[in-house]
Motif scaffolding. Structure first.
Motif, PDB file in Angstrom:
ATOM      1  N   GLU A   1      53.058  28.877  38.191  1.00  0.00           N
ATOM      2  CA  GLU A   1      52.048  29.839  38.654  1.00  0.00           C
ATOM      3  C   GLU A   1      52.613  31.264  38.643  1.00  0.00           C
ATOM      4  O   GLU A   1      51.938  32.201  38.213  1.00  0.00           O
ATOM      5  CB  GLU A   1      51.571  29.493  40.066  1.00  0.00           C
ATOM      6  N   PHE A   2      53.847  31.400  39.103  1.00  0.00           N
ATOM      7  CA  PHE A   2      54.513  32.702  39.097  1.00  0.00           C
ATOM      8  C   PHE A   2      54.656  33.209  37.662  1.00  0.00           C
ATOM      9  O   PHE A   2      54.327  34.356  37.352  1.00  0.00           O
ATOM     10  CB  PHE A   2      55.875  32.591  39.790  1.00  0.00           C
ATOM     11  N   ALA A   3      55.134  32.343  36.764  1.00  0.00           N
ATOM     12  CA  ALA A   3      55.335  32.730  35.360  1.00  0.00           C
ATOM     13  C   ALA A   3      54.023  33.170  34.723  1.00  0.00           C
ATOM     14  O   ALA A   3      53.964  34.208  34.049  1.00  0.00           O
ATOM     15  CB  ALA A   3      55.935  31.564  34.577  1.00  0.00           C
ATOM     16  N   LYS A   4      52.985  32.398  34.955  1.00  0.00           N
ATOM     17  CA  LYS A   4      51.680  32.721  34.361  1.00  0.00           C
ATOM     18  C   LYS A   4      51.164  34.051  34.899  1.00  0.00           C
ATOM     19  O   LYS A   4      50.657  34.881  34.142  1.00  0.00           O
ATOM     20  CB  LYS A   4      50.680  31.603  34.653  1.00  0.00           C
ATOM     21  N   PHE A   5      51.284  34.268  36.201  1.00  0.00           N
ATOM     22  CA  PHE A   5      50.751  35.489  36.801  1.00  0.00           C
ATOM     23  C   PHE A   5      51.445  36.737  36.268  1.00  0.00           C
ATOM     24  O   PHE A   5      50.796  37.726  35.959  1.00  0.00           O
ATOM     25  CB  PHE A   5      50.842  35.445  38.329  1.00  0.00           C
ATOM     26  N   VAL A   6      52.773  36.692  36.156  1.00  0.00           N
ATOM     27  CA  VAL A   6      53.493  37.887  35.698  1.00  0.00           C
ATOM     28  C   VAL A   6      53.631  37.944  34.178  1.00  0.00           C
ATOM     29  O   VAL A   6      54.127  38.934  33.640  1.00  0.00           O
ATOM     30  CB  VAL A   6      54.879  38.048  36.379  1.00  0.00           C
ATOM     31  N   GLY A   7      53.196  36.893  33.485  1.00  0.00           N
ATOM     32  CA  GLY A   7      53.192  36.912  32.023  1.00  0.00           C
ATOM     33  C   GLY A   7      54.546  36.714  31.377  1.00  0.00           C
ATOM     34  O   GLY A   7      54.857  37.338  30.366  1.00  0.00           O
TER      35      GLY A   7
ATOM     36  N   LEU B   1      35.405  44.925  50.876  1.00  0.00           N
ATOM     37  CA  LEU B   1      34.724  44.995  49.580  1.00  0.00           C
ATOM     38  C   LEU B   1      35.725  45.216  48.444  1.00  0.00           C
ATOM     39  O   LEU B   1      35.625  44.583  47.385  1.00  0.00           O
ATOM     40  CB  LEU B   1      33.684  46.114  49.563  1.00  0.00           C
ATOM     41  N   MET B   2      36.660  46.113  48.656  1.00  0.00           N
ATOM     42  CA  MET B   2      37.672  46.366  47.632  1.00  0.00           C
ATOM     43  C   MET B   2      38.432  45.085  47.305  1.00  0.00           C
ATOM     44  O   MET B   2      38.620  44.739  46.136  1.00  0.00           O
ATOM     45  CB  MET B   2      38.664  47.440  48.095  1.00  0.00           C
ATOM     46  N   SER B   3      38.874  44.375  48.331  1.00  0.00           N
ATOM     47  CA  SER B   3      39.673  43.168  48.137  1.00  0.00           C
ATOM     48  C   SER B   3      38.870  42.029  47.522  1.00  0.00           C
ATOM     49  O   SER B   3      39.338  41.355  46.609  1.00  0.00           O
ATOM     50  CB  SER B   3      40.260  42.733  49.475  1.00  0.00           C
ATOM     51  N   SER B   4      37.656  41.820  48.002  1.00  0.00           N
ATOM     52  CA  SER B   4      36.896  40.644  47.573  1.00  0.00           C
ATOM     53  C   SER B   4      36.074  40.845  46.313  1.00  0.00           C
ATOM     54  O   SER B   4      35.819  39.896  45.588  1.00  0.00           O
ATOM     55  CB  SER B   4      35.988  40.166  48.711  1.00  0.00           C
ATOM     56  N   GLU B   5      35.650  42.093  46.029  1.00  0.00           N
ATOM     57  CA  GLU B   5      34.727  42.294  44.917  1.00  0.00           C
ATOM     58  C   GLU B   5      35.213  43.274  43.851  1.00  0.00           C
ATOM     59  O   GLU B   5      34.753  43.203  42.708  1.00  0.00           O
ATOM     60  CB  GLU B   5      33.377  42.772  45.453  1.00  0.00           C
ATOM     61  N   MET B   6      36.096  44.180  44.189  1.00  0.00           N
ATOM     62  CA  MET B   6      36.440  45.243  43.244  1.00  0.00           C
ATOM     63  C   MET B   6      37.805  45.067  42.599  1.00  0.00           C
ATOM     64  O   MET B   6      38.251  45.925  41.843  1.00  0.00           O
ATOM     65  CB  MET B   6      36.351  46.598  43.946  1.00  0.00           C
ATOM     66  N   MET B   7      38.461  43.942  42.888  1.00  0.00           N
ATOM     67  CA  MET B   7      39.784  43.688  42.309  1.00  0.00           C
ATOM     68  C   MET B   7      39.850  42.257  41.774  1.00  0.00           C
ATOM     69  O   MET B   7      40.743  41.482  42.139  1.00  0.00           O
ATOM     70  CB  MET B   7      40.866  43.930  43.366  1.00  0.00           C
ATOM     71  N   PRO B   8      38.919  41.896  40.874  1.00  0.00           N
ATOM     72  CA  PRO B   8      38.867  40.509  40.398  1.00  0.00           C
ATOM     73  C   PRO B   8      40.083  40.099  39.571  1.00  0.00           C
ATOM     74  O   PRO B   8      40.330  38.895  39.402  1.00  0.00           O
ATOM     75  CB  PRO B   8      37.589  40.475  39.555  1.00  0.00           C
ATOM     76  N   GLU B   9      40.849  41.061  39.069  1.00  0.00           N
ATOM     77  CA  GLU B   9      42.021  40.743  38.253  1.00  0.00           C
ATOM     78  C   GLU B   9      43.167  40.164  39.080  1.00  0.00           C
ATOM     79  O   GLU B   9      44.084  39.562  38.537  1.00  0.00           O
ATOM     80  CB  GLU B   9      42.535  42.007  37.530  1.00  0.00           C
ATOM     81  N   VAL B  10      43.106  40.363  40.391  1.00  0.00           N
ATOM     82  CA  VAL B  10      44.183  39.887  41.261  1.00  0.00           C
ATOM     83  C   VAL B  10      43.616  38.820  42.192  1.00  0.00           C
ATOM     84  O   VAL B  10      42.808  39.119  43.070  1.00  0.00           O
ATOM     85  CB  VAL B  10      44.788  41.048  42.092  1.00  0.00           C
ATOM     86  N   PRO B  11      44.025  37.567  41.992  1.00  0.00           N
ATOM     87  CA  PRO B  11      43.512  36.491  42.852  1.00  0.00           C
ATOM     88  C   PRO B  11      43.902  36.696  44.310  1.00  0.00           C
ATOM     89  O   PRO B  11      44.880  37.376  44.620  1.00  0.00           O
ATOM     90  CB  PRO B  11      44.194  35.233  42.302  1.00  0.00           C
ATOM     91  N   ASP B  12      43.159  36.059  45.186  1.00  0.00           N
ATOM     92  CA  ASP B  12      43.435  36.107  46.621  1.00  0.00           C
ATOM     93  C   ASP B  12      44.328  34.920  46.964  1.00  0.00           C
ATOM     94  O   ASP B  12      43.900  33.774  46.887  1.00  0.00           O
ATOM     95  CB  ASP B  12      42.124  36.040  47.398  1.00  0.00           C
TER      96      ASP B  12
END
Length: 154
Positions: free
Chosen positions: A54-60, A135-146
């Protein structure tokens, strides 16, 4: 100032304070982490106990490259591997108290700013700010999972 300028002003002040503390505290402790290792630790901590893949995939990066970085961090005492009871081939990465002690100043400054907001803003302003941040965390930053509510299989 425009909203763009204000946002980046706040963002940059948090970064600058963090980097200043890194340099100030650098002389007070052994320099055991490289810059890349520091970034890896920040990511692993924010991901809340990821697996190596998961770490490898996230950081590419490749899984072998991630495994190498993780092995170095485990040897230095900044990470623990927690074996998965569901799949023995997998392990979750957990930051140690050594890491938390080493980098707690970044959180301390955020807590200082939060307390200042609580002391100086009205209840309505705090509610509005809370709503905007949510709103910023849940809707405006979809590229970064929670990752904060991550459930680790037992």
């Amino acid at each position: 100032m425009t909203i763009d300028e204000l946002f980046f002003d706040v963002y940059n002040k948090f970064k600058l304070h963090f980097y200043k503390d890194v340099f100030v505290n650098f002389g007070n402790r052994e320099a055991t982490l490289t810059t890349v290792e520091t970034f890896c630790m920040e990511v692993i901590y924010a991901m809340n106990k990821p697996t190596i893949s998961e770490f490898a995939k996230f950081v590419g990066i490749s899984p072998p490259n991630a495994a190498y970085k993780v092995n170095c961090l485990v040897k230095k005492g900044y990470l623990n591997r927690i074996p998965s009871s569901a799949d023995r081939r997998e392990a979750y990465l957990e930051v140690t108290d050594k890491y938390l002690d080493y980098f707690n100043f970044s959180v301390n400054y955020a807590n200082t700013v939060i307390q200042r907001m609580k002391d100086n803003l009205t209840k309505e302003e705090l509610e509005s700010l809370s709503h905007i941040l949510e709103l910023m965390s849940s809707e405006m930053m979809p590229e970064v999972p929670d990752f904060k509510n991550r459930v680790i299989p037992q």
